[in-house]
Design a protein around this motif. Structure first.
Motif, mmCIF file in Angstrom:
data_model
loop_
_atom_site.group_PDB
_atom_site.id
_atom_site.type_symbol
_atom_site.label_atom_id
_atom_site.label_comp_id
_atom_site.label_asym_id
_atom_site.label_seq_id
_atom_site.Cartn_x
_atom_site.Cartn_y
_atom_site.Cartn_z
ATOM 1 N N TYR A 289 0.848 -1.201 0.000
ATOM 2 C CA TYR A 289 0.000 0.000 0.000
ATOM 3 C C TYR A 289 0.880 1.246 0.000
ATOM 4 O O TYR A 289 2.014 1.228 0.472
ATOM 5 N N TYR A 290 0.320 2.339 -0.515
ATOM 6 C CA TYR A 290 1.074 3.589 -0.629
ATOM 7 C C TYR A 290 0.180 4.746 -0.209
ATOM 8 O O TYR A 290 -0.985 4.827 -0.613
ATOM 9 N N THR A 291 0.726 5.655 0.610
ATOM 10 C CA THR A 291 -0.003 6.841 1.047
ATOM 11 C C THR A 291 0.333 8.017 0.132
ATOM 12 O O THR A 291 1.509 8.369 -0.030
ATOM 13 N N VAL A 292 -0.675 8.603 -0.477
ATOM 14 C CA VAL A 292 -0.492 9.661 -1.465
ATOM 15 C C VAL A 292 0.126 10.899 -0.816
ATOM 16 O O VAL A 292 -0.310 11.345 0.254
ATOM 17 N N LYS A 293 1.138 11.461 -1.482
ATOM 18 C CA LYS A 293 1.836 12.655 -0.999
ATOM 19 C C LYS A 293 1.559 13.837 -1.941
ATOM 20 O O LYS A 293 1.127 13.640 -3.076
ATOM 21 N N PRO A 294 1.812 15.066 -1.477
ATOM 22 C CA PRO A 294 1.606 16.229 -2.354
ATOM 23 C C PRO A 294 2.395 16.100 -3.656
ATOM 24 O O PRO A 294 3.566 15.705 -3.642
ATOM 25 N N GLY A 295 1.749 16.415 -4.769
ATOM 26 C CA GLY A 295 2.395 16.355 -6.074
ATOM 27 C C GLY A 295 2.320 15.008 -6.760
ATOM 28 O O GLY A 295 2.716 14.875 -7.922
ATOM 29 N N ASP A 296 1.811 13.983 -6.074
ATOM 30 C CA ASP A 296 1.715 12.655 -6.681
ATOM 31 C C ASP A 296 0.668 12.617 -7.783
ATOM 32 O O ASP A 296 -0.341 13.324 -7.724
ATOM 33 N N THR A 297 0.925 11.784 -8.767
ATOM 34 C CA THR A 297 -0.072 11.424 -9.774
ATOM 35 C C THR A 297 -0.080 9.904 -9.846
ATOM 36 O O THR A 297 0.868 9.235 -9.410
ATOM 37 N N LEU A 298 -1.140 9.343 -10.408
ATOM 38 C CA LEU A 298 -1.218 7.889 -10.504
ATOM 39 C C LEU A 298 -0.124 7.340 -11.425
ATOM 40 O O LEU A 298 0.377 6.233 -11.200
ATOM 41 N N ILE A 299 0.270 8.133 -12.426
ATOM 42 C CA ILE A 299 1.351 7.699 -13.318
ATOM 43 C C ILE A 299 2.659 7.603 -12.543
ATOM 44 O O ILE A 299 3.407 6.626 -12.656
ATOM 45 N N ARG A 300 2.945 8.633 -11.737
ATOM 46 C CA ARG A 300 4.162 8.633 -10.922
ATOM 47 C C ARG A 300 4.143 7.473 -9.924
ATOM 48 O O ARG A 300 5.141 6.769 -9.739
ATOM 49 N N ILE A 301 3.010 7.253 -9.273
ATOM 50 C CA ILE A 301 2.904 6.167 -8.295
ATOM 51 C C ILE A 301 3.118 4.822 -8.982
ATOM 52 O O ILE A 301 3.780 3.931 -8.448
ATOM 53 N N GLY A 302 2.567 4.676 -10.195
ATOM 54 C CA GLY A 302 2.757 3.436 -10.924
ATOM 55 C C GLY A 302 4.218 3.198 -11.268
ATOM 56 O O GLY A 302 4.737 2.084 -11.110
ATOM 57 N N LEU A 303 4.912 4.236 -11.728
ATOM 58 C CA LEU A 303 6.325 4.111 -12.064
ATOM 59 C C LEU A 303 7.146 3.746 -10.832
ATOM 60 O O LEU A 303 8.030 2.885 -10.886
ATOM 61 N N ASP A 304 6.854 4.394 -9.705
ATOM 62 C CA ASP A 304 7.628 4.169 -8.485
ATOM 63 C C ASP A 304 7.313 2.839 -7.809
ATOM 64 O O ASP A 304 8.081 2.377 -6.960
ATOM 65 N N SER A 305 6.167 2.242 -8.153
ATOM 66 C CA SER A 305 5.803 0.956 -7.546
ATOM 67 C C SER A 305 5.974 -0.202 -8.519
ATOM 68 O O SER A 305 5.741 -1.359 -8.163
ATOM 69 N N GLY A 306 6.369 0.111 -9.772
ATOM 70 C CA GLY A 306 6.566 -0.937 -10.758
ATOM 71 C C GLY A 306 5.275 -1.513 -11.297
ATOM 72 O O GLY A 306 5.230 -2.675 -11.714
ATOM 73 N N GLN A 307 4.213 -0.704 -11.318
ATOM 74 C CA GLN A 307 2.899 -1.176 -11.753
ATOM 75 C C GLN A 307 2.327 -0.262 -12.831
ATOM 76 O O GLN A 307 2.751 0.884 -12.992
ATOM 77 N N SER A 308 1.337 -0.774 -13.527
ATOM 78 C CA SER A 308 0.587 0.043 -14.477
ATOM 79 C C SER A 308 -0.388 0.932 -13.706
ATOM 80 O O SER A 308 -1.051 0.469 -12.772
ATOM 81 N N TRP A 309 -0.480 2.205 -14.111
ATOM 82 C CA TRP A 309 -1.414 3.099 -13.420
ATOM 83 C C TRP A 309 -2.849 2.620 -13.592
ATOM 84 O O TRP A 309 -3.689 2.822 -12.713
ATOM 85 N N LYS A 310 -3.132 1.957 -14.699
ATOM 86 C CA LYS A 310 -4.488 1.436 -14.913
ATOM 87 C C LYS A 310 -4.801 0.316 -13.926
ATOM 88 O O LYS A 310 -5.934 0.208 -13.425
ATOM 89 N N ASP A 311 -3.811 -0.524 -13.635
ATOM 90 C CA ASP A 311 -4.022 -1.592 -12.654
ATOM 91 C C ASP A 311 -4.284 -1.002 -11.274
ATOM 92 O O ASP A 311 -5.168 -1.461 -10.541
ATOM 93 N N ILE A 312 -3.517 0.028 -10.914
ATOM 94 C CA ILE A 312 -3.715 0.658 -9.606
ATOM 95 C C ILE A 312 -5.113 1.262 -9.516
ATOM 96 O O ILE A 312 -5.795 1.138 -8.495
ATOM 97 N N ALA A 313 -5.550 1.908 -10.589
ATOM 98 C CA ALA A 313 -6.906 2.485 -10.598
ATOM 99 C C ALA A 313 -7.946 1.391 -10.424
ATOM 100 O O ALA A 313 -8.925 1.564 -9.682
ATOM 101 N N ARG A 314 -7.745 0.241 -11.074
ATOM 102 C CA ARG A 314 -8.718 -0.844 -10.972
ATOM 103 C C ARG A 314 -8.707 -1.469 -9.586
ATOM 104 O O ARG A 314 -9.760 -1.745 -9.004
ATOM 105 N N TRP A 315 -7.532 -1.702 -9.022
ATOM 106 C CA TRP A 315 -7.446 -2.319 -7.696
ATOM 107 C C TRP A 315 -8.098 -1.448 -6.624
ATOM 108 O O TRP A 315 -8.553 -1.964 -5.595
ATOM 109 N N ASN A 316 -8.119 -0.130 -6.845
ATOM 110 C CA ASN A 316 -8.674 0.793 -5.845
ATOM 111 C C ASN A 316 -10.046 1.342 -6.230
ATOM 112 O O ASN A 316 -10.541 2.269 -5.574
#
Length: 306
Positions: free
Chosen positions: A71-98
């Motif tokens: 799990y990841y806690t969103v920080k100021p300036g984050d985007t789902l694309i950035r979170i996906g890159l930093d977690s090694g996942q597709s941003w679309k997968d993260i959107a679907r899982w949540n």
């Protein structure tokens, strides 16, 4: 008729007193408007009569999972694309899982799942009567033609099911937090461009390689993979392509002038995926990153020597 001045004055004072008393009575009995708050003075000890207490702040989605693995806690300036890159996942997968209806609407403090949910361990009977269990493509080798599927020695014997039909035993799914499967490091990366290296890897200042070239030079997929992002939504990267190669590795290709692939498209090693450019950069160059489970790593550990 003669009326004394004192009598008029007295009558006026008495009348004013009655009016004020009446007004005071009406003000005292005025109702307090209830705007649907969850608690008020009637339920709060020591609160003043008629005072409405505000509704408690509702916790942000996923707050109960803060700090847990995956799990990841969103920080100021984050985007789902950035979170996906930093977690090694597709941003679309993260959107679907949540269950995110709008991937652009995430809140600071919101807790997101950034690892695949563990599949149910229970056997499921299909409409055809075949009992199956969850499986991931990365953990199962294809069976030889004509051979019957065989369960691994460590797998428990399938429980009896009310469904009729054959039972297909498959290997258990690797948990999301498990180490990379054997062989996933053997991707066989190639150089994504033919230009010279103008900036090497520096964990603090440069998360990959900067490779020189001319505008329009081909940018190649460094290994087989799937496009998980193609666009210009990540500040500092310009026109960007991100490829996912397996559960361990991503590669990123930044500053392109033209993108030649689309999200969810499969690509082969050496395929032209973009043309080199200078978007969001001070010169024409390719910024190339290899990320292992979301963390930038030195490409020299994986690219062949020149």
């Amino acid at each position: 008729m003669f009326v004394s001045r004192g009598l008029v004055v007295g009558f006026t004072v008495a009348l004013a007193g009655l009016v004020l008393t009446g007004c005071g009575t009406r003000l005292y009995k005025a109702p307090v408007e209830d705007r649907g708050t969850s608690s008020s003075s009637s339920s709060a000890p020591g609160a003043q009569p008629g005072v409405v207490v505000g509704t408690p702040i509702k916790p942000l989605p996923g707050a109960e999972n803060a700090g847990k693995p995956g799990y990841y806690t969103v920080k100021p300036g984050d985007t789902l694309i950035r979170i996906g890159l930093d977690s090694g996942q597709s941003w679309k997968d993260i959107a679907r899982w949540n269950n995110l209806d709008n991937a652009n609407l995430i809140e600071v403090g919101q807790v997101l799942r950034v690892a695949p949910p563990a599949p149910a361990a229970q056997a499921v009977a299909s409409d055809t009567g075949v009992v199956t269990r969850p499986v991931t493509s990365s953990t199962i080798a294809p069976a030889a033609p004509g051979s019957a599927p065989v369960a691994p020695a460590s797998a428990p014997k399938p429980a009896a099911s009310a469904a009729t039909g054959p039972v297909v035993a498959v290997a258990p799914t690797t948990p999301a937090t498990a180490p990379a499967a054997a062989g996933e490091d053997d991707v066989g990366f190639i150089w994504p461009a033919s230009g010279s290296l103008i900036a090497g890897f520096d964990e603090a200042r440069n998360k990959g390689y900067d490779i020189s070239g001319k505008a329009g030079d081909p940018v190649l997929a460094s290994a087989d993979g799937r496009v998980v992002y193609a666009g210009a939504g990540l500040r500092g990267y310009g026109n960007l392509v991100i490829l996912k190669h397996n559960n361990t590795f991503l590669t990123a290709y930044a500053h392109n002038q033209t993108l030649l692939v689309k999200e969810d498209q499969s690509v082969r090693k050496g395929q032209k995926i973009a043309e080199m450019g200078s978007t969001d950069a001070d010169r024409v160059k390719l910024h190339f990153e290899i990320r292992r489970q979301g963390k930038p790593v030195d490409p020299s550990r994986y690219l062949p020597a020149r």
